[in-house]
Design a protein around this motif. Sequence first.
Motif, PDB file in Angstrom:
ATOM      1  N   ARG A   1     -10.647  14.786   1.562  1.00 48.88           N
ATOM      2  CA  ARG A   1     -10.414  13.962  -0.083  1.00 48.88           C
ATOM      3  C   ARG A   1      -9.665  12.422   0.707  1.00 48.88           C
ATOM      4  NH1 ARG A   1      -7.541  15.801  -5.631  1.00 48.88           N
ATOM      5  NH2 ARG A   1     -10.416  16.551  -5.368  1.00 48.88           N
ATOM      6  N   TYR A   2     -10.500  11.772  -0.050  1.00 51.66           N
ATOM      7  CA  TYR A   2     -10.412  10.548  -0.084  1.00 51.66           C
ATOM      8  C   TYR A   2      -9.641   9.409  -0.848  1.00 51.66           C
ATOM      9  CZ  TYR A   2     -12.627  10.868   4.825  1.00 51.66           C
ATOM     10  OH  TYR A   2     -13.112  11.162   5.900  1.00 51.66           O
ATOM     11  N   LEU A   3      -8.268   8.864  -0.349  1.00 56.87           N
ATOM     12  CA  LEU A   3      -7.873   7.864  -1.732  1.00 56.87           C
ATOM     13  C   LEU A   3      -7.469   6.237  -1.289  1.00 56.87           C
ATOM     14  CD1 LEU A   3      -4.208  10.359  -1.421  1.00 56.87           C
ATOM     15  CD2 LEU A   3      -6.753  10.497  -3.032  1.00 56.87           C
ATOM     16  N   ALA A   4      -7.468   5.772  -2.605  1.00 61.67           N
ATOM     17  CA  ALA A   4      -7.756   4.695  -2.933  1.00 61.67           C
ATOM     18  C   ALA A   4      -6.491   3.680  -2.479  1.00 61.67           C
ATOM     19  CB  ALA A   4      -8.625   3.607  -3.335  1.00 61.67           C
ATOM     20  N   CYS A   5      -5.971   3.298  -0.942  1.00 60.05           N
ATOM     21  CA  CYS A   5      -4.671   2.671  -0.594  1.00 60.05           C
ATOM     22  C   CYS A   5      -4.437   2.031  -0.238  1.00 60.05           C
ATOM     23  CB  CYS A   5      -4.698   4.240   0.050  1.00 60.05           C
ATOM     24  SG  CYS A   5      -3.722   5.616   0.001  1.00 60.05           S
ATOM     25  N   ALA A   6      -3.261   1.633  -0.285  1.00 62.29           N
ATOM     26  CA  ALA A   6      -2.917  -0.664   0.225  1.00 62.29           C
ATOM     27  C   ALA A   6      -1.626  -0.204   0.371  1.00 62.29           C
ATOM     28  CB  ALA A   6      -3.156  -0.973  -0.453  1.00 62.29           C
ATOM     29  N   GLY A   7      -0.692  -1.205   1.298  1.00 64.68           N
ATOM     30  CA  GLY A   7       0.857  -1.403   1.569  1.00 64.68           C
ATOM     31  C   GLY A   7       1.334  -1.853   0.732  1.00 64.68           C
ATOM     32  N   PRO A   8       2.512  -1.528  -0.032  1.00 67.22           N
ATOM     33  CA  PRO A   8       3.089  -2.211  -1.180  1.00 67.22           C
ATOM     34  C   PRO A   8       3.124  -3.705  -1.775  1.00 67.22           C
ATOM     35  CG  PRO A   8       4.408  -0.228  -0.051  1.00 67.22           C
ATOM     36  CD  PRO A   8       3.096  -1.134   1.231  1.00 67.22           C
TER      37      PRO A   8
ATOM     38  N   GLY B   1      -8.097   0.298   1.550  1.00 71.86           N
ATOM     39  CA  GLY B   1      -9.151   0.783   2.464  1.00 71.86           C
ATOM     40  C   GLY B   1      -8.965   2.449   1.861  1.00 71.86           C
ATOM     41  N   MET B   2      -9.875   3.440   1.816  1.00 77.20           N
ATOM     42  CA  MET B   2     -10.037   4.281   1.918  1.00 77.20           C
ATOM     43  C   MET B   2      -9.658   5.527   2.866  1.00 77.20           C
ATOM     44  SD  MET B   2     -11.733   4.362  -0.951  1.00 77.20           S
ATOM     45  CE  MET B   2     -11.632   6.138  -1.741  1.00 77.20           C
ATOM     46  N   VAL B   3      -8.304   6.434   2.710  1.00 80.03           N
ATOM     47  CA  VAL B   3      -7.377   6.332   3.521  1.00 80.03           C
ATOM     48  C   VAL B   3      -7.883   8.484   2.921  1.00 80.03           C
ATOM     49  CG1 VAL B   3      -5.715   7.059   3.924  1.00 80.03           C
ATOM     50  CG2 VAL B   3      -6.002   5.098   4.035  1.00 80.03           C
ATOM     51  N   PRO B   4      -8.199   9.013   4.646  1.00 78.86           N
ATOM     52  CA  PRO B   4      -7.951  10.388   4.171  1.00 78.86           C
ATOM     53  C   PRO B   4      -6.749  10.899   3.354  1.00 78.86           C
ATOM     54  CG  PRO B   4      -9.109   9.507   6.414  1.00 78.86           C
ATOM     55  CD  PRO B   4      -8.301   8.492   5.639  1.00 78.86           C
TER      56      PRO B   4
END
Length: 301
Positions: A170-177, A243-246
Amino acid sequence: MATAAFAELPLDQVRTLLAVVDEGTFDAAAAALHVTPSAVSQRVKALEQRTGRVLLLRTKPVRPTDSGAVLVRLARQVARLERDAYAELGLSGAGEPTRVSVAVNADSLATWFLGALTRVSQEPRLCFELRREDEDHTAALLREGVVMAAVTSSPDPVPGCTVQYLGRMRYLACAGPAFAERHLDGPLRESLAEAPVVVFDRRDDFQDGFARRLGHDGASSARHYVPTSEGFAEAVAAGLGWGMVPEPQADPMLRAGRLVEFAPDLAVDVPLYWQQWKLDSPALATVAGAVVGAAREALRR
């Protein structure tokens, strides 16, 4: 029929073809085989005449054609079976470690795959040669005979290989706060068109695919290329881009507040499969068992 066809391919010619591909030139192959370059050239030409196909592209280094790749894979499989037979018979060289070559994607390598290898029994003794490649391209290395097994996203078995389902990464759409507050504070479809993005390399279209799911042509042209799985996650956490982070990498960063998930309802699952040569090889069977077991625990089913 299969036995008759196999008899028409002299093993010395097939092994010579493999040596040329591995060594890169006819001269280097001759040195490795302890024969003359002329002998190497004659064997390859004889094999091409026998098969009626061009097997090598005479480039520097030499590269196999699609037909040549089939015979290169055959040569590697024959060599694998010979080594297994020597080990079972206790013949000379049986005490040497067995080398198992595997193609694996960077995210699996960074999260769960190395743990799987630690479970592999060392009887018989094994050494691993890992080739890092995107999961969409690992099957190509298997098809070319470069590796014996691969973690791949394709459920379609490469000819001469078996396939087992491993699970879903699973990949999550993430960013720094701070990045999310600055660049993603608005309608997501419009935000992603302008926000800088982190990608693995120039073949990586994963982030573009996510943006297209939202109705945009792709991610922003402001791109940072970070070609390691660990570096990719750190670049996103540092605020270079989204980015899409595992999930296994993202979870501890999310708990620590280093990442935020800005589209929690849009996680992307990538199915992974284990493909390996269809050989009765104890070494491959041992590795496959460890990999499938570890994947069952680490990946989503």
